[in-house]
Scaffold this motif. Structure first.
Motif, PDB file in Angstrom:
ATOM      1  N   SER A 268       0.845  -1.195   0.000  1.00  0.00           N
ATOM      2  CA  SER A 268       0.000   0.000   0.000  1.00  0.00           C
ATOM      3  C   SER A 268       0.875   1.237   0.000  1.00  0.00           C
ATOM      4  N   MET A 269       0.578   2.155  -0.923  1.00  0.00           N
ATOM      5  CA  MET A 269       1.339   3.398  -1.000  1.00  0.00           C
ATOM      6  C   MET A 269       0.845   4.426  -0.001  1.00  0.00           C
ATOM      7  N   ASN A 270      -0.447   4.368   0.294  1.00  0.00           N
ATOM      8  CA  ASN A 270      -1.020   5.323   1.229  1.00  0.00           C
ATOM      9  C   ASN A 270      -2.448   4.889   1.535  1.00  0.00           C
ATOM     10  N   VAL A 271      -3.155   5.679   2.307  1.00  0.00           N
ATOM     11  CA  VAL A 271      -4.527   5.340   2.674  1.00  0.00           C
ATOM     12  C   VAL A 271      -5.366   5.126   1.414  1.00  0.00           C
ATOM     13  N   GLU A 272      -6.117   4.020   1.421  1.00  0.00           N
ATOM     14  CA  GLU A 272      -7.013   3.655   0.329  1.00  0.00           C
ATOM     15  C   GLU A 272      -6.291   3.322  -0.978  1.00  0.00           C
ATOM     16  N   VAL A 273      -4.979   3.177  -0.951  1.00  0.00           N
ATOM     17  CA  VAL A 273      -4.220   2.806  -2.147  1.00  0.00           C
ATOM     18  C   VAL A 273      -3.500   1.496  -1.872  1.00  0.00           C
ATOM     19  N   THR A 274      -3.983   0.410  -2.467  1.00  0.00           N
ATOM     20  CA  THR A 274      -3.349  -0.891  -2.284  1.00  0.00           C
ATOM     21  C   THR A 274      -3.137  -1.537  -3.642  1.00  0.00           C
ATOM     22  N   ASP A 275      -2.192  -2.480  -3.687  1.00  0.00           N
ATOM     23  CA  ASP A 275      -1.922  -3.165  -4.945  1.00  0.00           C
ATOM     24  C   ASP A 275      -1.381  -4.553  -4.655  1.00  0.00           C
ATOM     25  N   LYS A 276      -1.567  -5.448  -5.613  1.00  0.00           N
ATOM     26  CA  LYS A 276      -1.129  -6.833  -5.451  1.00  0.00           C
ATOM     27  C   LYS A 276       0.380  -6.939  -5.556  1.00  0.00           C
ATOM     28  N   GLY A 277       0.912  -7.846  -4.758  1.00  0.00           N
ATOM     29  CA  GLY A 277       2.311  -8.196  -4.879  1.00  0.00           C
ATOM     30  C   GLY A 277       2.456  -9.419  -5.769  1.00  0.00           C
ATOM     31  N   ASP A 278       3.385 -10.286  -5.400  1.00  0.00           N
ATOM     32  CA  ASP A 278       3.661 -11.458  -6.233  1.00  0.00           C
ATOM     33  C   ASP A 278       2.758 -12.656  -5.946  1.00  0.00           C
ATOM     34  N   VAL A 279       2.236 -12.743  -4.724  1.00  0.00           N
ATOM     35  CA  VAL A 279       1.424 -13.911  -4.352  1.00  0.00           C
ATOM     36  C   VAL A 279       0.147 -13.466  -3.633  1.00  0.00           C
ATOM     37  N   PRO A 280      -0.761 -12.755  -4.308  1.00  0.00           N
ATOM     38  CA  PRO A 280      -1.923 -12.193  -3.625  1.00  0.00           C
ATOM     39  C   PRO A 280      -3.102 -13.158  -3.469  1.00  0.00           C
ATOM     40  N   GLU A 281      -3.079 -14.306  -4.164  1.00  0.00           N
ATOM     41  CA  GLU A 281      -4.248 -15.180  -4.194  1.00  0.00           C
ATOM     42  C   GLU A 281      -4.584 -15.680  -2.793  1.00  0.00           C
ATOM     43  N   GLY A 282      -5.837 -15.551  -2.423  1.00  0.00           N
ATOM     44  CA  GLY A 282      -6.314 -16.030  -1.129  1.00  0.00           C
ATOM     45  C   GLY A 282      -6.207 -15.016  -0.010  1.00  0.00           C
ATOM     46  N   TYR A 283      -5.753 -13.812  -0.337  1.00  0.00           N
ATOM     47  CA  TYR A 283      -5.573 -12.771   0.680  1.00  0.00           C
ATOM     48  C   TYR A 283      -6.318 -11.505   0.284  1.00  0.00           C
ATOM     49  N   LYS A 284      -6.700 -10.732   1.295  1.00  0.00           N
ATOM     50  CA  LYS A 284      -7.241  -9.392   1.104  1.00  0.00           C
ATOM     51  C   LYS A 284      -6.551  -8.464   2.089  1.00  0.00           C
ATOM     52  N   VAL A 285      -6.522  -7.171   1.743  1.00  0.00           N
ATOM     53  CA  VAL A 285      -5.982  -6.163   2.653  1.00  0.00           C
ATOM     54  C   VAL A 285      -6.881  -4.938   2.608  1.00  0.00           C
ATOM     55  N   SER A 286      -6.708  -4.081   3.578  1.00  0.00           N
ATOM     56  CA  SER A 286      -7.381  -2.787   3.541  1.00  0.00           C
ATOM     57  C   SER A 286      -6.469  -1.742   4.174  1.00  0.00           C
ATOM     58  N   ARG A 287      -6.625  -0.499   3.773  1.00  0.00           N
ATOM     59  CA  ARG A 287      -5.817   0.588   4.351  1.00  0.00           C
ATOM     60  C   ARG A 287      -6.741   1.786   4.562  1.00  0.00           C
ATOM     61  N   LYS A 288      -7.526   1.685   5.616  1.00  0.00           N
ATOM     62  CA  LYS A 288      -8.473   2.746   5.932  1.00  0.00           C
ATOM     63  C   LYS A 288      -7.815   3.862   6.744  1.00  0.00           C
ATOM     64  N   GLU A 289      -6.773   3.499   7.455  1.00  0.00           N
ATOM     65  CA  GLU A 289      -6.018   4.492   8.235  1.00  0.00           C
ATOM     66  C   GLU A 289      -4.545   4.310   7.885  1.00  0.00           C
TER      67      GLU A 289
ATOM     68  N   ARG B 228      -1.955   4.163   9.781  1.00  0.00           N
ATOM     69  CA  ARG B 228      -1.150   3.335  10.676  1.00  0.00           C
ATOM     70  C   ARG B 228      -1.464   1.844  10.584  1.00  0.00           C
ATOM     71  N   ASN B 229      -2.624   1.463  10.068  1.00  0.00           N
ATOM     72  CA  ASN B 229      -3.038   0.058  10.110  1.00  0.00           C
ATOM     73  C   ASN B 229      -3.143  -0.562   8.719  1.00  0.00           C
ATOM     74  N   PHE B 230      -2.731  -1.809   8.637  1.00  0.00           N
ATOM     75  CA  PHE B 230      -2.765  -2.516   7.347  1.00  0.00           C
ATOM     76  C   PHE B 230      -3.037  -3.992   7.623  1.00  0.00           C
ATOM     77  N   PRO B 231      -4.285  -4.351   7.919  1.00  0.00           N
ATOM     78  CA  PRO B 231      -4.605  -5.742   8.258  1.00  0.00           C
ATOM     79  C   PRO B 231      -4.568  -6.662   7.044  1.00  0.00           C
ATOM     80  N   LEU B 232      -4.203  -7.908   7.301  1.00  0.00           N
ATOM     81  CA  LEU B 232      -4.188  -8.956   6.281  1.00  0.00           C
ATOM     82  C   LEU B 232      -5.338  -9.901   6.593  1.00  0.00           C
ATOM     83  N   ILE B 233      -6.194 -10.139   5.610  1.00  0.00           N
ATOM     84  CA  ILE B 233      -7.404 -10.929   5.813  1.00  0.00           C
ATOM     85  C   ILE B 233      -7.331 -12.194   4.967  1.00  0.00           C
TER      86      ILE B 233
END
Lengths: 117, 112
Positions: free
Chosen positions: B49-70, B72-77
């Motif tokens: 994630s570059m910044n809030v609300e800006v996320t992008d896939k890396g090399d192995v994104p399948e089966g994962y989700k992320v969010s960047r609402k704030e 300081r926080n970047f949870p992996l789901i």
């Protein structure tokens, strides 16, 4: 396709001597290269980096050399100390693409450096 | 103390049971990222994630989700974890482009 390669899984060096860890890459678009050190049960810690426009960067006992024509970089540790025993990861950063592209790091598989007394 | 904090450190779960691994940084860093480390494969990037609300896939994104609402926080789901997601996960953050990442201490996940 592995874009960052560390071909030596392990390296053993005598204390006080020079340790040289090597890294090769294939993507000429990488614009920064970084070295990380990792102890067991801990996260990697940043060691040193180099911009693609330079060929050498030095920080105390650590020096990184970059040879762009060969797509090769190396980390020199002089003199090697027992606390240097760890896994070392080479990483390369992709440049931010125009517009909305984001960047990130591509890591090699790591080299386990063992410093022998 | 400047740090990246991941929770939990260890987690054993069953296939299909949704889970979230939290990551928080106190350095006001713009960039955050998730990696997994597997034997013989090194560190592989999952999402960044570059910044809030800006996320992008890396090399192995399948089966994962992320969010960047704030910032300081970047949870992996993991919506439906599978055994092949058993791994050691690291969260990382950096001030800006070209700066060295600061890594968290890792989360060892086992999916049975």
């Amino acid at each position: 396709d592995q874009q960052v390669k560390q071909n030596s899984p392990s390296l053993s060096v005598q204390e006080g001597r020079i340790s040289i860890l090597n890294c090769d890459y294939t993507n000429s678009m990488f614009d920064y290269f970084l070295w990380y050190k990792k102890y067991p049960a801990e996260g990697p810690t940043f060691l040193i980096s180099i911009s693609s426009i330079k060929d050498k960067n030095e920080d105390g006992r650590f020096t990184v050399f970059l040879n762009k024509s060969a797509k090769h970089l190396s980390l020199h540790i002089v003199p090697s100390q027992p606390g240097d025993s760890a896994v070392y990861f080479c990483a390369a950063k992709r440049p931010r693409l125009g517009g909305g592209g984001a960047d990130g790091l591509t890591f090699g598989k790591g080299t386990h450096l063992i410093i022998q007394p | 103390e400047a740090q990246v904090t991941q929770n939990p450190r260890y987690l054993i779960t069953v296939t299909g049971k949704k889970l979230t691994v939290t990551c928080s940084q106190n350095m006001n860093h713009e960039y955050m990222s998730w990696y997994r480390q597997d034997p013989g494969l090194g560190l592989r990037q999952i999402y960044y994630s570059m910044n809030v609300e800006v996320t992008d896939k890396g090399d192995v994104p399948e089966g994962y989700k992320v969010s960047r609402k704030e910032k300081r926080n970047f949870p992996l789901i993991l919506e439906s974890p599978s055994p092949n997601q058993t791994s050691l996960y690291f969260c990382a953050s950096s001030l800006r482009q070209g700066f060295g990442y600061t890594f968290g201490s890792g989360t060892r996940l086992t999916v049975v």
